[in-house]
Design an enzyme around this catalytic site. Structure first.
Site, PDB file in Angstrom:
ATOM      1  N   ASN A   1     -15.727  38.988  10.894  1.00  0.00           N
ATOM      2  CA  ASN A   1     -14.480  39.559  11.401  1.00  0.00           C
ATOM      3  C   ASN A   1     -14.530  39.504  12.912  1.00  0.00           C
ATOM      4  O   ASN A   1     -15.459  40.013  13.524  1.00  0.00           O
ATOM      5  CB  ASN A   1     -14.334  41.015  10.929  1.00  0.00           C
ATOM      6  CG  ASN A   1     -13.178  41.751  11.589  1.00  0.00           C
ATOM      7  OD1 ASN A   1     -13.232  42.956  11.752  1.00  0.00           O
ATOM      8  ND2 ASN A   1     -12.131  41.053  11.966  1.00  0.00           N
ATOM      9  N   GLY A   2     -13.533  38.873  13.499  1.00  0.00           N
ATOM     10  CA  GLY A   2     -13.476  38.772  14.948  1.00  0.00           C
ATOM     11  C   GLY A   2     -13.097  37.373  15.370  1.00  0.00           C
ATOM     12  O   GLY A   2     -12.604  36.582  14.562  1.00  0.00           O
TER      13      GLY A   2
ATOM     14  N   CYS B   1      -9.951  40.341  10.091  1.00  0.00           N
ATOM     15  CA  CYS B   1     -10.391  40.181   8.709  1.00  0.00           C
ATOM     16  C   CYS B   1     -11.090  41.451   8.254  1.00  0.00           C
ATOM     17  O   CYS B   1     -11.391  42.332   9.048  1.00  0.00           O
ATOM     18  CB  CYS B   1     -11.350  39.020   8.590  1.00  0.00           C
ATOM     19  SG  CYS B   1     -10.648  37.482   9.192  1.00  0.00           S
TER      20      CYS B   1
ATOM     21  N   TYR C   1      -2.823  49.881  15.043  1.00  0.00           N
ATOM     22  CA  TYR C   1      -2.195  49.188  13.921  1.00  0.00           C
ATOM     23  C   TYR C   1      -3.140  48.799  12.783  1.00  0.00           C
ATOM     24  O   TYR C   1      -2.843  49.055  11.613  1.00  0.00           O
ATOM     25  CB  TYR C   1      -1.491  47.931  14.442  1.00  0.00           C
ATOM     26  CG  TYR C   1      -1.030  46.965  13.368  1.00  0.00           C
ATOM     27  CD1 TYR C   1      -0.012  47.299  12.464  1.00  0.00           C
ATOM     28  CD2 TYR C   1      -1.610  45.709  13.234  1.00  0.00           C
ATOM     29  CE1 TYR C   1       0.406  46.400  11.481  1.00  0.00           C
ATOM     30  CE2 TYR C   1      -1.180  44.811  12.259  1.00  0.00           C
ATOM     31  CZ  TYR C   1      -0.182  45.162  11.386  1.00  0.00           C
ATOM     32  OH  TYR C   1       0.227  44.280  10.413  1.00  0.00           O
TER      33      TYR C   1
ATOM     34  N   GLY D   1      -6.366  41.436   6.041  1.00  0.00           N
ATOM     35  CA  GLY D   1      -6.219  39.992   5.909  1.00  0.00           C
ATOM     36  C   GLY D   1      -5.629  39.642   4.561  1.00  0.00           C
ATOM     37  O   GLY D   1      -6.140  40.093   3.537  1.00  0.00           O
TER      38      GLY D   1
HETATM   39  O1  LIG Z   1       6.973  43.355  16.813  1.00  0.00           O
HETATM   40  P1  LIG Z   1       6.435  42.686  15.603  1.00  0.00           P
HETATM   41  O2  LIG Z   1       5.928  41.315  15.916  1.00  0.00           O
HETATM   42  O3  LIG Z   1       7.359  42.707  14.434  1.00  0.00           O
HETATM   43  O4  LIG Z   1       5.084  43.425  15.185  1.00  0.00           O
HETATM   44  C1  LIG Z   1       4.955  44.815  15.109  1.00  0.00           C
HETATM   45  C2  LIG Z   1       5.221  45.330  13.714  1.00  0.00           C
HETATM   46  O5  LIG Z   1       4.357  44.694  12.744  1.00  0.00           O
HETATM   47  C3  LIG Z   1       3.534  45.665  12.136  1.00  0.00           C
HETATM   48  O6  LIG Z   1       4.038  46.041  10.860  1.00  0.00           O
HETATM   49  P2  LIG Z   1       3.574  45.392   9.470  1.00  0.00           P
HETATM   50  O7  LIG Z   1       4.756  45.113   8.644  1.00  0.00           O
HETATM   51  O8  LIG Z   1       2.672  44.233   9.732  1.00  0.00           O
HETATM   52  O9  LIG Z   1       2.633  46.468   8.764  1.00  0.00           O
HETATM   53  P3  LIG Z   1       2.787  48.026   8.392  1.00  0.00           P
HETATM   54  O10 LIG Z   1       3.525  48.117   7.100  1.00  0.00           O
HETATM   55  O11 LIG Z   1       1.371  48.492   8.286  1.00  0.00           O
HETATM   56  O12 LIG Z   1       3.494  48.753   9.486  1.00  0.00           O
HETATM   57  C4  LIG Z   1       3.563  46.852  13.072  1.00  0.00           C
HETATM   58  O13 LIG Z   1       3.324  48.060  12.364  1.00  0.00           O
HETATM   59  C5  LIG Z   1       4.948  46.809  13.619  1.00  0.00           C
HETATM   60  O14 LIG Z   1       5.870  47.385  12.707  1.00  0.00           O
HETATM   61  N1  LIG Z   2      -9.235  37.937  11.992  1.00  0.00           N
HETATM   62  C1  LIG Z   2     -10.476  37.539  11.899  1.00  0.00           C
HETATM   63  O1  LIG Z   2     -11.408  38.318  11.947  1.00  0.00           O
HETATM   64  C2  LIG Z   2     -10.625  36.032  11.764  1.00  0.00           C
HETATM   65  C3  LIG Z   2     -12.023  35.514  11.587  1.00  0.00           C
HETATM   66  C4  LIG Z   2     -12.120  34.052  12.014  1.00  0.00           C
HETATM   67  N2  LIG Z   2     -11.946  33.940  13.435  1.00  0.00           N
HETATM   68  C5  LIG Z   2     -11.095  33.199  11.260  1.00  0.00           C
HETATM   69  O2  LIG Z   2     -10.144  32.751  11.819  1.00  0.00           O
HETATM   70  O3  LIG Z   2     -11.237  32.984  10.100  1.00  0.00           O
HETATM   71 MG   LIG Z   3       4.882  48.128  10.904  1.00  0.00          MG
END
Ligand SMILES: O=P(O)(O)OC[C@H]1O[C@H](OP(=O)(O)OP(=O)(O)O)[C@H](O)[C@@H]1O
Ligand SMILES: NC(=O)CC[C@H](N)C(=O)O
Ligand SMILES: [Mg+2]
Length: 514
Positions: free
Chosen positions: A102-103, A2, A259, A28
């Site tokens: 967040n967490g 988050c 990421y 998020g």
């Molecule tokens: O193997 P997967 O389960 O598909 O997950 C990995 C992918 O998901 C994320 O991209 P995302 O589209 O979430 O965001 P981005 O546009 O910031 O790359 C990450 O950058 C990879 O491309």
């Molecule tokens: N990704 C997060 O930081 C999630 C915060 C919290 N554990 C929720 O599920 O809302």
């Molecule tokens: Mg991606």
């Protein structure tokens, strides 16, 4: 993962909180919420959906006050797409408290039990964050005697919170009529930075998940909140801090750098951009050893997050870098979407190949990580459909093999494409000619070098199964997976697209559920 933000300012904060959440939206996409404080009264508006969908002008108008907190949610506990679990959370005693987290806590079950049996507090959702708020409330309550709050009381309460709570938590909270509290778990797993803006009336403070929120709002980065540390900023703008854990040691989540975080953020002194460039350099060395350099005609990133690493890889390999996909900017991040069906559909909606960049070429695609393999499977097929000769895929992160329990939604081993497969088998599964993974040591080196050698330890459990909090057993992981695979949670995980909202003027009789 988050995003959280808290502000103690000299002028109304509603717009600043909104703008701060907008630049944290990548952390998020499920729900968003803001609480402002006006004297002893809180104003809250939260709802499901993106920031721009949750807040309308009329909602913004009711968020009065010069102090506030905000949250964008990516659910990791409880159920996805639950309005009741959107944040911030509120409890009325002591004083009136709201909290954004967040967490992910690893002992929330035990905490909820303690709440019920000994603290006599009611938890109304499956959210770990609601449990965390109630622990804080209980520990503050124990130390207050009358309507007076001091920084010392806050710090003693947070010292006790650290004793009871396990897992990852970066938190901002407001105490009605008094001040803003911020704290970070003793390993600093999730990020939290502190910024200041000087005005003729005195300093304004911001606490946010990523420094990008400080930049956008015109605040200067002072420092990161230290692991185990707590800050208390009175509504008058007086900042105090104390280390509230005797054994705190920074071990931030390495997946922020892979990421989650934006490349323009600086976390714990590490420029995320620089860390990603270093990942590209490290990975290029491995590619050189595996694929004869001349066998690759072009390096193409899978947008967005892999761009920095891919560019640096191409430089190192002395192979042209080209953009081969156009990203639909109106589709969010697919990995953090709830439900595999929506993730799969969104990859194709989101990324469309430019055929000419692939036709007749040996292509090295670069992604930051391969988790479920949803993205890579779809992309490799698209690239082949465009007439590519050979398709190699490089991942700036090592194979993701273990559930993440600190705030990333990848809890079942069965969902992870690297579970029980070699790189060759993964290549076969996603249809690539070869898959080249970063080594874990090389990833750590990339991030450590970007910290000028200052950070030596990172939270790397999803790659090596070493959980930094030391409380994750096989039974814990089994229970987590069983819960996730149960029909009830699966139903929730597919997501409910409604965008209900919750408005409250806490402190007056009126509480509207629209
Ligand atoms: O193997 P997967 O389960 O598909 O997950 C990995 C992918 O998901 C994320 O991209 P995302 O589209 O979430 O965001 P981005 O546009 O910031 O790359 C990450 O950058 C990879 O491309
Ligand atoms: N990704 C997060 O930081 C999630 C915060 C919290 N554990 C929720 O599920 O809302
Ligand atoms: Mg991606």
């Amino acid at each position: 993962m988050c995003g959280i933000v808290g502000l103690v300012a000299k002028t109304p904060v509603n717009q600043m909180l909104y703008d701060g959440l907008l630049v944290l939206q990548h952390r998020g996409q499920d729900a968003a919420g803001i609480v402002t404080a006006e004297g002893p009264m809180f104003h809250m508006h939260k709802g499901q959906g993106l920031v721009r969908d949750v807040f309308r002008t009329r909602n913004m108008r009711s968020l009065l006050g010069n102090v506030g907190i905000g949250h964008v949610r990516y659910p990791t506990a409880g159920s996805a797409s639950s309005l009741a679990e959107s944040q911030p959370f509120y409890v009325n005693s002591p004083f009136g408290l709201v909290l954004a987290h967040n967490g992910n806590l690893t002992n929330d079950k035990q905490l909820k039990d303690e709440m019920y049996r000994t603290d006599l507090r009611h938890i109304n959702t499956n959210s770990d964050s609601e449990a965390l708020l109630n622990v804080l409330a209980h520990e503050l309550s124990k130390r207050t005697n009358g309507p007076r709050l001091t920084a010392e009381i806050v710090f003693d309460a947070i010292t006790a919170v650290h004793q009871r709570v396990r897992g990852a938590y970066a938190v901002v909270a407001l105490v009605a009529g008094f001040g803003l509290i911020a704290f970070r778990d003793p390993h600093g797993i999730r990020p939290l930075s502190l910024g200041v803006h000087d005005t003729p009336e005195g300093p304004e403070y911001i606490v946010a998940s990523e420094s990008v929120a400080l930049d956008t709002l015109g605040f200067k980065l002072m420092r990161d909140v230290a692991p185990g540390e707590a800050l208390y900023i009175s509504f008058e703008g007086e900042l105090s801090s104390r280390q509230c854990h005797s054994n705190a040691k920074l071990a931030p989540c390495i997946f922020e750098h892979v990421y989650f975080a934006r490349s323009d953020s600086v976390i714990d002194g590490i420029s995320v951009h620089e860390a990603r460039l270093n990942m590209g350099t490290q990975l290029a060395d491995k590619v050189k050893a595996m694929v004869p350099a001349l066998d690759i005609d072009v390096v193409i990133p899978i947008p967005d997050t892999s761009r920095d690493s891919a560019l640096e890889m191409a430089n190192e390999l002395k192979i042209p870098y080209r953009e081969g996909f156009i990203k639909n900017r109106y589709i969010g991040r697919t990995f953090i979407m709830p439900g595999q069906a929506s993730r799969k559909k969104s990859v194709r909606q989101k990324l469309n190949p430019i055929a000419v960049e692939f036709r007749g070429k040996n292509v090295l695609l670069v992604d930051d990580s391969i988790v479920r393999g949803t993205t890579s499977k779809e992309i490799v097929q698209m690239v082949r459909d465009c007439g590519a000769k050979k398709v190699y895929l490089a991942s700036a992160a090592p194979p993701v093999k273990f559930p993440h329990v600190y705030g990333i939604d990848m809890p079942t081993r069965a969902e992870l494409i690297a579970t029980g497969r070699t790189a060759e088998q993964i290549a076969e599964e996603i249809g690539a000619d070869a898959v080249i993974y970063q080594e874990l040591d090389a990833l750590i080196t990339a991030c450590r070098d970007a910290s000028q050698g200052l950070i030596t330890e990172f939270e790397t459990s999803c790659f090596d199964g070493n959980y930094i909090t030391g409380d994750i057993t096989d039974e814990y992981l089994d229970a987590l997976e069983a819960k996730r695979l149960s029909p009830l949670s699966a139903k929730f995980k597919e997501g409910d697209p409604d965008t209900r909202v919750l408005d409250m003027n806490i402190g007056v009789a009126e509480q509207n559920l629209i």
